[in-house]
Design an enzyme around this catalytic site. Structure first.
Site, PDB file in Angstrom:
ATOM      1  N   GLY A  13       0.833  -1.203   0.000  1.00 12.91           N
ATOM      2  CA  GLY A  13       0.000   0.000   0.000  1.00 12.91           C
ATOM      3  C   GLY A  13       0.859   1.239   0.000  1.00 12.91           C
ATOM      4  O   GLY A  13       1.699   1.436  -0.869  1.00 12.91           O
ATOM      5  N   ALA A  16       2.897   4.649  -2.971  1.00 12.70           N
ATOM      6  CA  ALA A  16       3.081   3.999  -4.268  1.00 12.70           C
ATOM      7  C   ALA A  16       1.907   3.088  -4.610  1.00 12.70           C
ATOM      8  O   ALA A  16       1.386   3.110  -5.732  1.00 12.70           O
ATOM      9  CB  ALA A  16       4.387   3.211  -4.279  1.00 12.70           C
ATOM     10  N   LYS A  78       3.489  24.765  -2.302  1.00 10.75           N
ATOM     11  CA  LYS A  78       4.942  24.838  -2.481  1.00 10.75           C
ATOM     12  C   LYS A  78       5.272  25.559  -3.779  1.00 10.75           C
ATOM     13  O   LYS A  78       4.899  25.098  -4.859  1.00 10.75           O
ATOM     14  CB  LYS A  78       5.542  23.425  -2.493  1.00 10.75           C
ATOM     15  CG  LYS A  78       7.044  23.388  -2.752  1.00 10.75           C
ATOM     16  CD  LYS A  78       7.550  21.963  -2.877  1.00 10.75           C
ATOM     17  CE  LYS A  78       9.021  21.925  -3.288  1.00 10.75           C
ATOM     18  NZ  LYS A  78       9.510  20.549  -3.505  1.00 10.75           N
ATOM     19  N   LEU A 333       9.621   2.789  -3.763  1.00 15.41           N
ATOM     20  CA  LEU A 333      10.950   2.386  -3.304  1.00 15.41           C
ATOM     21  C   LEU A 333      11.376   1.041  -3.874  1.00 15.41           C
ATOM     22  O   LEU A 333      12.568   0.733  -3.907  1.00 15.41           O
ATOM     23  CB  LEU A 333      10.976   2.343  -1.773  1.00 15.41           C
ATOM     24  CG  LEU A 333      10.681   3.677  -1.074  1.00 15.41           C
ATOM     25  CD1 LEU A 333      10.661   3.492   0.444  1.00 15.41           C
ATOM     26  CD2 LEU A 333      11.702   4.741  -1.467  1.00 15.41           C
ATOM     27  N   THR A 344      11.575  14.282  -5.617  1.00 12.55           N
ATOM     28  CA  THR A 344      11.211  13.542  -6.824  1.00 12.55           C
ATOM     29  C   THR A 344      10.611  12.162  -6.556  1.00 12.55           C
ATOM     30  O   THR A 344      10.180  11.493  -7.503  1.00 12.55           O
ATOM     31  CB  THR A 344      12.453  13.369  -7.721  1.00 12.55           C
ATOM     32  OG1 THR A 344      13.530  12.814  -6.950  1.00 12.55           O
ATOM     33  CG2 THR A 344      12.884  14.697  -8.312  1.00 12.55           C
TER      34      THR A 344
END
Length: 509
Positions: A13, A16, A78, A333, A344
């Site tokens: 979960g 990603a 941002k 990851l 990023t």
């Protein structure tokens, strides 16, 4: 015969997994079942996340309401990143999401400024960046899409709580038919004839089969590495930081519409303001300092009381040798990691899942599709890698071994070419789908002291009086806009404040 996919399993979960699920829920045919398997017993790496402007287009594509998203994720806006101590110890500069003014008669904003400088005008380039000036004045308002407006030439992204974003996306995806299973996976089963993934076995003995799999299981890469043995390429010789301490602290005012990156002796510290707290972290190299010293540095430089115990994250910068292997892609990851200096990580997730949908397969495997997908995704990784390396290479600091290493460390030929080109004439060659375009490269070069030897000769087409008048007009427009817009905090309070953000106001009332 098309031989279409009928079932996709997402393993893991977090950001990603649920970004992938949300994207699939609006893109794949309704007949395709999407199942996400995650275990609530397995923690995720969820910290205050900063993003790049492309996240807005992803959210819009999957149908998120921006105000609801901002409230639900305790988000702030941002306009870019302020860099402190990069290049040399007292340096400060801003990488804003926007150009330094419009091109004029096909002459770039940088070329106009560079010629102005050659005439003796010392106005800094950053003064011509509307995003930088708004940010440093703590102002925010969405840009005007009308190109005639002085407020059109900038963009914005978000800071948000990654765990809350995943939760928000889960509700969104499940409402559109994605199924979720709370379970641990005990085994991955491969087809004997070709080594493709056939199914996963759960701890309770159940078997879940699918035509295609998306690995979002984090650094361990349960499918892409554990089962398919894809391999990993290490980029630590280019980017030597390999650890990060992360800790949230109480929010302090003013509420800044930008991330802060402060260079430290053996790395750098992030500061990400959210509505309900401030996210902080110290990214460092274990080759040049120890974990306790890095933690001490972080805790000594918080601007609010810590809210949790610090969390240590270990990583190896690099990428999975294949992002698509057989009937599995990996993202988050599981696909690789490039340190968070330019925010990023989430953008890689977005790019990879969007690219997958562009190459969306049938059950009949195509090696050509797999190979082209891997080539294009790797090219994106390499271009971002080069951009991050640039920050380290353009430095003159001598206060730590890390910075002395960076002066002479090996860099890719592709980056050296960009550096040589900009140093000569201020040009940057970018590609259509680059995450960072010419203004971003220009901001880093200029912010860390690189001024091109010459300017674009076409800039001589403007007379000196015309050039000076044009540049004065740009500065005047920026000053006028900056004075008129609300503060970042005022904008949030009016349009998208969370309950946590409003609590201090209610208490004062």
């Amino acid at each position: 015969m098309q031989n279409p996919i009928s079932r996709i399993i997402i393993v893991g979960g977090g950001t990603a997994g649920w970004m992938s699920a949300a994207a699939l829920s609006v893109a794949v045919p309704k007949e395709v079942e999407v199942l996400l398997i995650e275990s609530e017993e397995i923690g995720i790496i969820g910290v205050g996340e900063a993003t790049v402007p492309a996240i807005r287009f992803f959210n819009d594509h999957i149908g998120l309401n921006e105000a609801e998203f901002v409230r639900a994720t305790e988000a702030t806006f941002k306009l870019g990143i302020e860099f402190r101590g990069w290049g040399h110890e007292t340096n400060r500069y801003f990488h804003g999401f926007g150009d330094f003014g419009d091109d004029h008669q096909a002459i770039s904003a940088y070329a106009l400024w560079r010629r102005l400088r050659s005439l003796g005008d010392q106005t800094p380039l950053e003064a011509f960046s509307l995003s930088a000036q708004l940010a440093l004045a703590d102002r925010f308002f969405p840009p005007n899409p009308d190109p005639r407006s002085p407020m059109h030439n900038y963009n914005y992204a978000f800071h948000f709580d990654a765990s809350l974003y995943a939760r928000f996306l889960r509700r969104h995806a499940e409402a559109r038919g994605v199924k979720r299973l709370n379970a641990k996976i005990s085994g991955v089963n491969l087809r004997s004839e070709d080594g493709f993934i056939e199914s996963v076995t759960l701890e309770d003995g159940r078997v879940e089969a699918a035509d295609f799999f998306i690995d979002c299981s984090g650094f361990r890469g349960l499918l892409i590495e554990g089962a398919l043995k894809t391999g990993y390429t290490d980029w630590s010789h280019y980017l030597p930081v390999d650890r990060a301490w992360a800790v949230p602290c109480e929010r302090t005012d003013p509420l800044q519409p930008y991330t802060v990156s402060t260079a430290r002796e053996a790395g750098w510290q992030w500061r990400i303001p959210l509505q309900h707290r401030t996210g902080n972290g110290h990214v460092f190299s274990s080759n040049f300092t120890d974990e306790q010293s890095a933690l001490d540095t972080l805790m000594a430089n918080l601007d609010g009381a810590p809210l949790k115990d610090p969390m240590l994250i270990r990583f190896t910068t690099g990428y999975r040798n294949k992002f698509w292997n057989k009937n599995c892609i990996c993202t988050g990851l599981a696909s690789g990691f490039i340190e968070p200096l330019e925010s990023t990580s989430i953008n890689f997730i977005q790019n990879l899942i969007v690219r997958f949908l562009e190459f969306y397969p049938s059950r009949s495997h195509s090696q050509a599709i797999e190979d082209e997908f891997n080539r294009m995704v790797l090219r994106e990784y390499e271009r971002v890698r080069d951009f991050i390396i640039l920050h380290y290479r353009l430095n003159t600091r001598q206060d730590g071994e890390l910075w002395r290493y960076c002066v002479d460390m090996p860099i890719p030929d592709s980056l050296q070419t960009r550096m040589d080109l900009f140093a000569h004439c201020g040009r940057v060659i970018t590609e259509d789908r680059d995450t960072f375009k010419l203004p971003s490269w220009t901001a880093i070069f200029n912010g860390q002291g690189v001024v091109s030897d010459i300017y674009d000769p076409l800039a001589d087409r403007l007379g000196e009086f015309e050039l000076r008048s044009l540049m004065r007009q740009r500065l005047a427009e920026i000053e006028k806009v900056t004075q008129q817009l609300p503060s970042h905090a005022e904008f949030i309070a009016r349009h998208c404040a969370s309950e946590a953000f409003l609590k201090p106001v209610m208490a004062q009332a």
